[in-house]
Design a protein around this motif. Structure first.
Motif, mmCIF file in Angstrom:
data_model
loop_
_atom_site.group_PDB
_atom_site.id
_atom_site.type_symbol
_atom_site.label_atom_id
_atom_site.label_comp_id
_atom_site.label_asym_id
_atom_site.label_seq_id
_atom_site.Cartn_x
_atom_site.Cartn_y
_atom_site.Cartn_z
ATOM 1 N N ILE A 124 9.914 -11.098 38.471
ATOM 2 C CA ILE A 124 9.778 -12.452 39.005
ATOM 3 C C ILE A 124 9.246 -13.356 37.900
ATOM 4 N N ASP A 125 10.071 -14.321 37.477
ATOM 5 C CA ASP A 125 9.667 -15.230 36.405
ATOM 6 C C ASP A 125 10.373 -16.565 36.609
ATOM 7 N N ALA A 126 10.050 -17.225 37.708
ATOM 8 C CA ALA A 126 10.684 -18.495 38.043
ATOM 9 C C ALA A 126 9.599 -19.514 38.366
ATOM 10 N N ASP A 127 9.910 -20.488 39.209
ATOM 11 C CA ASP A 127 8.943 -21.530 39.551
ATOM 12 C C ASP A 127 7.781 -20.930 40.331
ATOM 13 N N LYS A 128 6.590 -21.088 39.796
ATOM 14 C CA LYS A 128 5.409 -20.389 40.336
ATOM 15 C C LYS A 128 5.003 -20.842 41.744
ATOM 16 N N PRO A 129 5.205 -22.115 42.135
ATOM 17 C CA PRO A 129 4.835 -22.483 43.504
ATOM 18 C C PRO A 129 5.579 -21.688 44.575
ATOM 19 N N ASN A 130 6.760 -21.162 44.224
ATOM 20 C CA ASN A 130 7.533 -20.396 45.200
ATOM 21 C C ASN A 130 7.282 -18.888 45.130
ATOM 22 N N ASN A 131 6.397 -18.440 44.246
ATOM 23 C CA ASN A 131 6.111 -17.002 44.164
ATOM 24 C C ASN A 131 5.712 -16.389 45.512
ATOM 25 N N PRO A 132 4.905 -17.084 46.342
ATOM 26 C CA PRO A 132 4.572 -16.489 47.640
ATOM 27 C C PRO A 132 5.797 -16.252 48.517
ATOM 28 N N HIS A 133 6.798 -17.129 48.399
ATOM 29 C CA HIS A 133 8.037 -16.950 49.169
ATOM 30 C C HIS A 133 8.894 -15.839 48.554
ATOM 31 N N TYR A 134 8.923 -15.791 47.221
ATOM 32 C CA TYR A 134 9.719 -14.765 46.554
ATOM 33 C C TYR A 134 9.231 -13.358 46.906
ATOM 34 N N ILE A 135 7.924 -13.161 46.892
ATOM 35 C CA ILE A 135 7.418 -11.805 47.111
ATOM 36 C C ILE A 135 7.735 -11.327 48.531
ATOM 37 N N LYS A 136 7.765 -12.243 49.481
ATOM 38 C CA LYS A 136 8.088 -11.841 50.854
ATOM 39 C C LYS A 136 9.522 -11.316 50.953
ATOM 40 N N TRP A 137 10.455 -11.968 50.253
ATOM 41 C CA TRP A 137 11.829 -11.472 50.226
ATOM 42 C C TRP A 137 11.947 -10.193 49.394
ATOM 43 N N VAL A 138 11.261 -10.187 48.252
ATOM 44 C CA VAL A 138 11.340 -9.038 47.353
ATOM 45 C C VAL A 138 10.891 -7.755 48.052
ATOM 46 N N LEU A 139 9.856 -7.844 48.852
ATOM 47 C CA LEU A 139 9.374 -6.653 49.549
ATOM 48 C C LEU A 139 10.393 -6.130 50.554
ATOM 49 N N GLN A 140 11.262 -6.989 51.032
ATOM 50 C CA GLN A 140 12.336 -6.546 51.923
ATOM 51 C C GLN A 140 13.494 -5.927 51.141
ATOM 52 N N LEU A 141 13.648 -6.344 49.885
ATOM 53 C CA LEU A 141 14.771 -5.887 49.068
ATOM 54 C C LEU A 141 14.440 -4.670 48.208
ATOM 55 N N ALA A 142 13.161 -4.354 48.060
ATOM 56 C CA ALA A 142 12.734 -3.271 47.166
ATOM 57 C C ALA A 142 12.866 -1.912 47.835
ATOM 58 N N SER A 143 13.246 -0.926 47.051
ATOM 59 C CA SER A 143 13.293 0.450 47.534
ATOM 60 C C SER A 143 11.899 1.075 47.420
ATOM 61 N N PRO A 144 11.601 2.149 48.155
ATOM 62 C CA PRO A 144 10.305 2.823 48.012
ATOM 63 C C PRO A 144 10.076 3.263 46.564
ATOM 64 N N GLY A 145 8.897 2.994 46.050
ATOM 65 C CA GLY A 145 8.588 3.348 44.672
ATOM 66 C C GLY A 145 9.004 2.306 43.652
ATOM 67 N N ALA A 146 9.591 1.204 44.094
ATOM 68 C CA ALA A 146 10.048 0.159 43.169
ATOM 69 C C ALA A 146 8.886 -0.470 42.424
ATOM 70 N N LEU A 147 9.160 -0.901 41.200
ATOM 71 C CA LEU A 147 8.197 -1.680 40.418
ATOM 72 C C LEU A 147 8.545 -3.155 40.532
ATOM 73 N N ILE A 148 7.534 -3.981 40.730
ATOM 74 C CA ILE A 148 7.697 -5.426 40.772
ATOM 75 C C ILE A 148 6.785 -6.020 39.706
ATOM 76 N N ILE A 149 7.371 -6.779 38.783
ATOM 77 C CA ILE A 149 6.610 -7.379 37.693
ATOM 78 C C ILE A 149 6.671 -8.892 37.851
ATOM 79 N N ALA A 150 5.522 -9.540 37.807
ATOM 80 C CA ALA A 150 5.468 -11.000 37.853
ATOM 81 C C ALA A 150 4.813 -11.523 36.583
ATOM 82 N N ASP A 151 5.413 -12.551 35.997
ATOM 83 C CA ASP A 151 4.919 -13.102 34.731
ATOM 84 C C ASP A 151 4.095 -14.368 34.977
#
Length: 207
Positions: A124-151
């Motif tokens: 995740i390396d986009a507009d920071k005000p939307n990071n809270p919205h991005y993580i909610k979608w990302v958690l639905q799209l991630a497989s078990p054991g996935a790594l999520i990196i935010a810059d």
């Protein structure tokens, strides 16, 4: 320099970005290699990136993929998409990378419906005000054991200022609050100092 030799292809990519007046906000070469190594250690096969810019980090991650791996990257700005396509082709990874143009908050729901297999590595390396919205979608799209990196989660230490009115700071602070309270994920912050100044990553693992 001994651990991070100069790369002609990445120098060409950064030159092309500058020539096309893209903002110089890519990850640094060391950070790019760090992301690539994390993807290799993870054995990532399905990568999602939110925020393409000129494709610099995209290419680092694509080079870490196995032959049958794939990467989807989301980018809002059509001019950035054009430059990223040029750079990705220049790097020879166009067969592994798909750029989806448009607002990530519009395209993430389409991935939720279309992606049969979850993503095992997400950057995740986009507009920071939307990071809270991005993580909610990302958690639905991630497989078990996935790594999520935010810059860009330290921002010269300003993220600790709870009274800041900066939308970027507020977005990161809310993002961290979500990570710390969601039992589906375990996270750690890593501070970085280098070409891009004092900043950091958050590295999370989906349980």
């Amino acid at each position: 320099m001994q651990l991070q030799p100069s790369s002609e292809i990445f120098e060409k990519i950064l030159y092309n970005n500058r020539k096309n007046n893209l903002p110089e906000i890519d990850v640094s070469p060391t950070q790019g290699k760090f992301l690539s190594m994390l993807a290799k250690i993870k054995g990532a096969k399905n990568i999602l990136e939110i925020g393409t810019l000129g494709g610099y980090s995209t290419i680092w991650l694509a080079q870490a993929l196995p032959e049958d791996g794939s990467l989807i990257t989301l980018e809002f700005n059509p001019a950035h998409v054009k430059v990223a396509q040029e750079n990705i082709k220049m790097a020879g990874v166009e067969d592994k990378v798909t750029i989806i143009e448009g607002s990530a908050l519009d395209t993430l729901p389409t991935l939720h419906h279309k992606q049969a297999e979850g993503f095992d590595f997400i950057f995740i390396d986009a507009d920071k005000p939307n990071n809270p919205h991005y993580i909610k979608w990302v958690l639905q799209l991630a497989s078990p054991g996935a790594l999520i990196i935010a810059d860009n989660v330290v921002r010269d230490g300003k993220v600790v200022n709870e009274d800041s009115e900066d939308a970027n700071i507020q977005g990161i602070r809310e993002f961290i609050d979500i990570l710390s309270s969601d039992t589906r994920i375990d996270s750690v912050g890593i501070q970085t100092v280098g070409l891009k100044g004092y900043d950091g990553f958050i590295i999370s693992r989906v349980k």
